[in-house]
Design an enzyme around this catalytic site. Structure first.
Site: not given
Ligand code: NAP
Length: 314
Positions: A229, A277
């Site tokens: 993000r 994006h």
């Molecule tokens: P997810 O499964 O919720 O994983 C989030 C990861 O971030 C987890 O490993 C979490 O740690 C870690 N995290 C969260 N807060 C943290 C902190 N303060 N310090 C260290 N690590 C932290 O999410 P996801 O499905 O992988 O998606 C991730 C993000 O990608 C989404 O939230 C969205 O913003 C972005 N996204 C972007 C696109 C694009 O087209 N650019 C598309 C889809 C998603 P834990 O494992 O310990 O919980």
């Protein structure tokens, strides 16, 4: 009687129609209705809704909701406007989305690994110059975020010969990926990374994480890819890190303000590759059966899928 499932959104008409058609096909026993088509009894009767960036005012008119299913993976916008409401928020978890993101991560890591920004500049200057080749095994890629998207991306990078480490909030164990967690281990990791890839959600803790202090800790000449993000990056600090050579290049797909305003200095900076994006768009074709299966399980067994932790912010 057919269950009425509201679809609450602020999408363009054509995209909303595509979602309704796809969900109706997957849920023949339900009546998928756009919010504007519901009468007041139907609004009161709804206990689950499918949502895409819904207006809080519309959602507030569904007083008996137990949960909502977002059709997107990122939920920070919904949490900002709906976290106080007494229903669960379920986000999209789609293996195809992870596959698409891992493809984007691999593509843009390769772009940096094979020095494409530098060769583009050399071509513009009509300069014939061969840069030294680096083996992928000597390139250390650090993934910030080891969730659904980060883990898949990490494994894809490993499969392509890169040295990969990952950082998450809680401790993890992955074969062939060195896993770190917590703030303290971040500094150590940053100083060793050649390419940093952020797949972090936007939360209180990750907002402005990539600031002056963060960039000061990275190895001189490292590159950044931000697919998480935009608000996790402090844009003036990023520009300074690029101008001072602390960072060699940044590939940015997400921004604090989207669309990025035309006057943003990011557009024309030679050290930035800018994407609108697009790294991992939701696929209606693969997401709609997943949303439908979750709704069927709820209607038949009362089971609500794992929901977003509102206090944690993701
Ligand atoms: P997810 O499964 O919720 O994983 C989030 C990861 O971030 C987890 O490993 C979490 O740690 C870690 N995290 C969260 N807060 C943290 C902190 N303060 N310090 C260290 N690590 C932290 O999410 P996801 O499905 O992988 O998606 C991730 C993000 O990608 C989404 O939230 C969205 O913003 C972005 N996204 C972007 C696109 C694009 O087209 N650019 C598309 C889809 C998603 P834990 O494992 O310990 O919980």
């Amino acid at each position: 009687m057919r269950s009425i499932i509201p679809f609450v959104h602020q999408l363009e008409d054509s995209e909303a129609a595509q979602w309704c058609d796809a969900l109706s096909e997957q849920l023949p026993e339900c009546d998928i209705r756009q919010f504007c088509q519901l009468n007041s009894d139907e609004k009161s009767g709804a206990t689950v809704a499918v949502v895409a960036n819904p207006s809080p005012g519309d959602v507030a008119q569904l007083p008996n909701l137990k949960w909502v299913h977002s059709v997107w993976a990122g939920v920070e916008g919904m949490l900002a406007s709906l976290a106080h409401m007494p229903f669960e928020i379920v986000r999209l978890t789609d293996p195809q989305l992870a596959q698409t993101m891992s493809e984007a991560v691999l593509a843009w890591v390769m772009y940096l690994h094979r020095d494409m920004p530098q060769y583009r500049q050399l071509q513009s200057a009509s300069q014939w110059r061969q840069l030294p080749y680096t083996d992928p095994g000597d390139r250390h890629i650090v993934l910030l975020g080891l969730g659904a998207l980060g883990q898949k991306s990490a494994l894809r990078l490993v499969d392509n010969g890169f040295r990969v480490s990952g950082w998450s909030r809680s401790a993890k164990h992955m074969e062939s990926v060195r896993c770190y967690s917590g703030e303290q281990q971040l500094s150590e990791l940053l100083s060793e990374a050649d390419i940093i890839v952020s797949l972090l959600p936007l939360t209180r803790d990750t907002e402005s994480l990539m600031d002056r202090q963060f960039f000061r800790q990275v190895k001189t000449g490292a590159a950044l890819i931000n697919f998480g993000r935009g608000a996790s990056v402090v844009e003036p600090d990023l520009l300074k890190a690029l101008d001072q050579g602390q960072l060699s290049h940044a590939v940015l797909d997400v921004f604090a303000q989207e669309p990025l305003p035309p006057e943003s200095p990011l557009w024309s900076h030679p050290g930035i590759t800018l994407l609108p994006h697009i790294s991992a768009p939701t696929s209606i074709a693969t997401a709609s059966p997943i949303v439908a299966a979750n709704i069927i399980r709820y209607l038949s067994q009362g089971i609500i899928p794992e929901s977003v932790d509102k206090s944690r912010g993701y």
